[in-house]
Design a protein around this motif. Sequence first.
Motif, PDB file in Angstrom:
ATOM      1  N   GLN A   4       0.412   7.835   1.074  1.00  0.00           N
ATOM      2  CA  GLN A   4       0.151   8.749  -0.032  1.00  0.00           C
ATOM      3  C   GLN A   4       0.555   8.180  -1.392  1.00  0.00           C
ATOM      4  N   LYS A   5       1.252   7.026  -1.402  1.00  0.00           N
ATOM      5  CA  LYS A   5       1.689   6.457  -2.675  1.00  0.00           C
ATOM      6  C   LYS A   5       0.494   5.842  -3.396  1.00  0.00           C
ATOM      7  N   ARG A   6       0.299   6.259  -4.643  1.00  0.00           N
ATOM      8  CA  ARG A   6      -0.884   5.853  -5.382  1.00  0.00           C
ATOM      9  C   ARG A   6      -0.740   4.475  -6.014  1.00  0.00           C
ATOM     10  N   ALA A   7      -1.872   3.794  -6.122  1.00  0.00           N
ATOM     11  CA  ALA A   7      -1.969   2.558  -6.887  1.00  0.00           C
ATOM     12  C   ALA A   7      -3.072   2.756  -7.911  1.00  0.00           C
ATOM     13  N   TYR A   8      -2.915   2.129  -9.077  1.00  0.00           N
ATOM     14  CA  TYR A   8      -3.812   2.414 -10.195  1.00  0.00           C
ATOM     15  C   TYR A   8      -4.707   1.217 -10.484  1.00  0.00           C
ATOM     16  N   SER A   9      -5.987   1.528 -10.734  1.00  0.00           N
ATOM     17  CA  SER A   9      -6.988   0.486 -10.946  1.00  0.00           C
ATOM     18  C   SER A   9      -7.038  -0.020 -12.374  1.00  0.00           C
ATOM     19  N   GLY A  10      -6.459   0.736 -13.319  1.00  0.00           N
ATOM     20  CA  GLY A  10      -6.591   0.413 -14.736  1.00  0.00           C
ATOM     21  C   GLY A  10      -7.742   1.159 -15.389  1.00  0.00           C
ATOM     22  N   LEU A  11      -8.516   1.904 -14.603  1.00  0.00           N
ATOM     23  CA  LEU A  11      -9.600   2.744 -15.099  1.00  0.00           C
ATOM     24  C   LEU A  11      -9.332   4.173 -14.631  1.00  0.00           C
ATOM     25  N   ASN A  12      -8.946   5.043 -15.555  1.00  0.00           N
ATOM     26  CA  ASN A  12      -8.588   6.412 -15.168  1.00  0.00           C
ATOM     27  C   ASN A  12      -9.737   7.121 -14.461  1.00  0.00           C
ATOM     28  N   GLY A  13     -10.948   6.932 -14.995  1.00  0.00           N
ATOM     29  CA  GLY A  13     -12.100   7.601 -14.402  1.00  0.00           C
ATOM     30  C   GLY A  13     -12.380   7.134 -12.979  1.00  0.00           C
ATOM     31  N   LEU A  14     -12.156   5.839 -12.719  1.00  0.00           N
ATOM     32  CA  LEU A  14     -12.362   5.324 -11.359  1.00  0.00           C
ATOM     33  C   LEU A  14     -11.324   5.908 -10.412  1.00  0.00           C
ATOM     34  N   GLU A  16      -9.791   8.745 -10.706  1.00  0.00           N
ATOM     35  CA  GLU A  16     -10.113  10.146 -10.443  1.00  0.00           C
ATOM     36  C   GLU A  16     -11.318  10.261  -9.500  1.00  0.00           C
ATOM     37  N   ALA A  17     -12.272   9.325  -9.626  1.00  0.00           N
ATOM     38  CA  ALA A  17     -13.497   9.397  -8.824  1.00  0.00           C
ATOM     39  C   ALA A  17     -13.213   9.294  -7.335  1.00  0.00           C
ATOM     40  N   ILE A  18     -12.189   8.498  -6.964  1.00  0.00           N
ATOM     41  CA  ILE A  18     -11.914   8.303  -5.525  1.00  0.00           C
ATOM     42  C   ILE A  18     -10.572   8.902  -5.113  1.00  0.00           C
ATOM     43  N   ASP A  19      -9.982   9.699  -5.986  1.00  0.00           N
ATOM     44  CA  ASP A  19      -8.653  10.261  -5.720  1.00  0.00           C
ATOM     45  C   ASP A  19      -7.629   9.149  -5.545  1.00  0.00           C
ATOM     46  N   TYR A  20      -7.751   8.135  -6.367  1.00  0.00           N
ATOM     47  CA  TYR A  20      -6.801   7.027  -6.458  1.00  0.00           C
ATOM     48  C   TYR A  20      -6.837   6.079  -5.238  1.00  0.00           C
ATOM     49  N   MET A  21      -6.507   4.847  -5.540  1.00  0.00           N
ATOM     50  CA  MET A  21      -6.257   3.883  -4.469  1.00  0.00           C
ATOM     51  C   MET A  21      -4.846   4.115  -3.946  1.00  0.00           C
ATOM     52  N   SER A  92      -2.173 -19.836   5.843  1.00  0.00           N
ATOM     53  CA  SER A  92      -1.552 -20.040   4.525  1.00  0.00           C
ATOM     54  C   SER A  92      -1.459 -18.728   3.766  1.00  0.00           C
ATOM     55  N   ILE A  93      -2.512 -17.931   3.830  1.00  0.00           N
ATOM     56  CA  ILE A  93      -2.502 -16.621   3.170  1.00  0.00           C
ATOM     57  C   ILE A  93      -1.498 -15.696   3.856  1.00  0.00           C
ATOM     58  N   SER A  94      -1.471 -15.728   5.171  1.00  0.00           N
ATOM     59  CA  SER A  94      -0.519 -14.888   5.924  1.00  0.00           C
ATOM     60  C   SER A  94       0.920 -15.236   5.561  1.00  0.00           C
ATOM     61  N   ASP A  95       1.205 -16.538   5.437  1.00  0.00           N
ATOM     62  CA  ASP A  95       2.563 -16.961   5.060  1.00  0.00           C
ATOM     63  C   ASP A  95       2.940 -16.420   3.685  1.00  0.00           C
ATOM     64  N   THR A  96       1.986 -16.469   2.760  1.00  0.00           N
ATOM     65  CA  THR A  96       2.250 -15.971   1.405  1.00  0.00           C
ATOM     66  C   THR A  96       2.506 -14.469   1.417  1.00  0.00           C
ATOM     67  N   ILE A  97       1.693 -13.730   2.136  1.00  0.00           N
ATOM     68  CA  ILE A  97       1.872 -12.275   2.217  1.00  0.00           C
ATOM     69  C   ILE A  97       3.247 -11.941   2.799  1.00  0.00           C
ATOM     70  N   GLU A  98       3.658 -12.715   3.794  1.00  0.00           N
ATOM     71  CA  GLU A  98       4.976 -12.505   4.395  1.00  0.00           C
ATOM     72  C   GLU A  98       6.079 -12.778   3.380  1.00  0.00           C
ATOM     73  N   GLU A  99       5.920 -13.847   2.602  1.00  0.00           N
ATOM     74  CA  GLU A  99       6.941 -14.234   1.621  1.00  0.00           C
ATOM     75  C   GLU A  99       7.030 -13.247   0.450  1.00  0.00           C
ATOM     76  N   GLU A 100       5.893 -12.716   0.012  1.00  0.00           N
ATOM     77  CA  GLU A 100       5.860 -11.887  -1.197  1.00  0.00           C
ATOM     78  C   GLU A 100       6.416 -10.482  -0.966  1.00  0.00           C
ATOM     79  N   GLY A 101       6.407 -10.017   0.278  1.00  0.00           N
ATOM     80  CA  GLY A 101       7.011  -8.716   0.560  1.00  0.00           C
ATOM     81  C   GLY A 101       6.092  -7.537   0.288  1.00  0.00           C
ATOM     82  N   SER A 102       6.678  -6.342   0.286  1.00  0.00           N
ATOM     83  CA  SER A 102       5.896  -5.103   0.222  1.00  0.00           C
ATOM     84  C   SER A 102       5.479  -4.766  -1.207  1.00  0.00           C
ATOM     85  N   GLU A 103       4.461  -3.907  -1.282  1.00  0.00           N
ATOM     86  CA  GLU A 103       3.925  -3.365  -2.541  1.00  0.00           C
ATOM     87  C   GLU A 103       3.533  -4.451  -3.531  1.00  0.00           C
TER      88      GLU A 103
END
Length: 858
Positions: A4-14, A16-21, A92-103
């Motif tokens: 349920q935690k929202r993420a913002y696209s940088g476009l308010n209208g977008l 609102e259109a999808i009830d937020y990412m 390589s991508i998986s390793d990076t995702i693991e290193e960078e952590g959550s959110e």
Amino acid sequence: MINQKRAYSGLNGLDEAIDYMRYGDSVVWQIENFKEYAFFVRLFVEKSVKENKNVVYFRFAEHPPLIDHSEFPNVHIKEIDYTPGFEHFVMSISDTIEEEGSETHYIFDSMTSLQVAWGADFMMGNFFVVTAPEIKRTNSIAYFAYKRNHHSFESMARIREVANVLFDIFPGENRMYFQPIIVDERYHPSIFLPHTVKMDPPYDIKALTNGIDLAHYFSIVSAKGDVDSAQNLDNWERFFMQKKTEAKTQNDLRELYTMIFGQDEHILSIAEKNVNMADIMSIKARMIGVGGIGGKATGMILARKIVEKNLPDISKLLEPHDSFYVCSNLYYTFLIKNKCWSLKIKQRKKRGYFTVAEIIKERILEGEFSDNIRDQFRRMLEYYGQSPIIVRSSSLLEDAFGNAFAGKYESVFCVNKGTLEERLLAFEDAVRVVYASTMDESVLEYRLKRGLAAKEEQMALLVQRVTGSLFKDYYMPAAAGVGFSYNAYRFSKDIDPHMGMVRLVMGLGTRAVDRTDGDYPRIAALDHPDLSAIKKKYDSDFSQKKVDVLDLTTNSLVTKSLEEIQGKMAPWFKNIMLERDRRHEAELKILGIDKTLYYTTCNNLLKKKEFIGAISSILKTIEHAYNYPVDIEFALNISKDFDFVINLLQCRPLQVGGNGIRESLPAHIDTSDIFFALNGGTMGGAYSQDIDVVIQVMPKLYYEYPYNQKSVIARIIGQINEYYDNTDKVIMLLVPGRIGTSSPELGVPVTFAEISEMSIVCEVSYEGAGYMPELSFGSHFFQDLVEADIFYASIFENKDTTELYNQDFFAQESSHLLEMTSDIIDADAADVVRVYQPKDGLKIISDIESGKTICYRP
């Protein structure tokens, strides 16, 4: 359940259109060009940076960067190279995702670039299917994109199954249109309406609700969004169709060679000289799935084309092949479908390398294939009908220059009887077994030892019809074997190593490539096929008395004695292939037993000059094309008139061993300073080495040691091997009879892992107990010795290749065995196995030109 935690696209209208990412979302943009994608990416990054979010940009495509690093210096740009292949890229991508952590907020370049790099839409889909769960697992958010009308419907469907949010983007005049296609677990009445967004601040967005606006929008969609029938095909198929009509020269085929045969420049240069477009399309017609066909299949095809081009008359003696190729990318697709990928990520960690492999293996053996692939399997089986087939490993690294993987992966025979569905189930089981063998401990150990543990190893499969004839309930070729363009085992001073040799058996070739207990394949130098590798006259004691066949009644590969099978042979076949064992018949008759005994040495085949000439020419011609020694596997069928056809099954670069150090043999040495002197009987090239440790298993004492405890001797050798692990000591091991046999009455049953630290291995004969070197040249065991840089020698009591052997050479020195073994050893075992550290030094020199080898006190 969606986060349920929202993420913002940088476009308010977008938003609102999808009830937020939401965190955990993989947001996919279907675009016409990268500029549209860059517009949405830039706004997302601006918003994320303002909120002090951790932003990572995966840069891998050919298109211009999506964001300017100078404008966003806090964004971490991770450049990932996709050219080493799918596994390297994804891991390589998986390793990076693991290193960078959550959110973390992730931006990916256009996935369409991966389609071009890997040749197939399906692998692009595989990338998204395994990466999106990593985004969800770490509670992050990611932007992905792909170009409209560039990918197959099947690949787009796979992406849509996994995507949390999917937008369709269309450019207009001074504005852009977007339509949400997928929005996971969010809904309101206008959520899937098309929207328009102005390209300039404040980036006004509105839903298209009136008829005029919608009509204008759909006119754009109609013009921009047309599809054609080619989208029913994977990019792989479309690429082949394009090349078929456009390719004019061999240079135009380079991309096709790379896609099918791999990236080895040596192999590609051979393909360019011998394989044309018609050949490529013939291969393509028999490919199942997409990707490369692997090393084994490549070697087989190149060898056949070389013979066809350069030896037209001998080419007529080759049985046409009708193989199928289960392509390499299907292996990864199978792992992903059967939830093995996350385990494969864990396996890359040092502590999970072996332990996690067992779990992956279990899942592979229980895995399922997609309906599409099963349909392709059915069509292949319909072609073969009731003919037996074999499913052979053909991994991308297999049969390569330097890494043969000989005998490491499984091959599975399918007798192919029953209904189509029964045959399909048996074939799928065979595929699973070969796939699962990638996780065998011996394979993982081999990869580790060869520095290949982190290298991409996709498993392709070579499916071949088993050539042969029906012998009532049994099926087999007349003979099969391996041939070598260079004879590294010079068992007589009259042999020219450059003329090559064969290792030949009656029946299926499994007995030619594996060490066979109680049996001796026929080894013959092609320049002197009449010479015996064991005695001056070939003798039934050291011959083949068992044969591997396919049993049509039990649908299985079985080993039968010649006594059991000879009654099913036509008289003419028996006359060509079998020999009467009259000496042993006479011995039985004295005991009152009247019995006919047979053995085979394939003698009549070796007497046939046309056969020897054909094999010799094939080997030398392929060697010339490879500019390197080669070995081949082949099967042979014969007729009543002794006509024959050869089925060329495999070809690979031959590893001949030796450390390449050429040193002249010493001119004058006192006999008392010589441990052994040989005239032939070694395997490998030039060799010179000082020896630190000698392990000697005393033949007579080993024979007298209790039969049911002989495995103790093998384990002691394993403990010594472990004791010297990583010490750089040069160790020589001498054992009676066959090393590595599973039958203690024939030799010492060590595993290869128990001799992995040895530098030199000698098999010593002891006729009093029937111990005899097996001369494993040509077997998978031999390949292990060569690739581990282990020098081999055979020492005989009564043979002209052994000029001198002083078994009691170290009688005045003390054994150090008890200093290095962890277990309590009884006195008898300590006497059987002796470990010497020569106080006056010891050296071995093998001269490749003369064939002479001497081990002496310098």
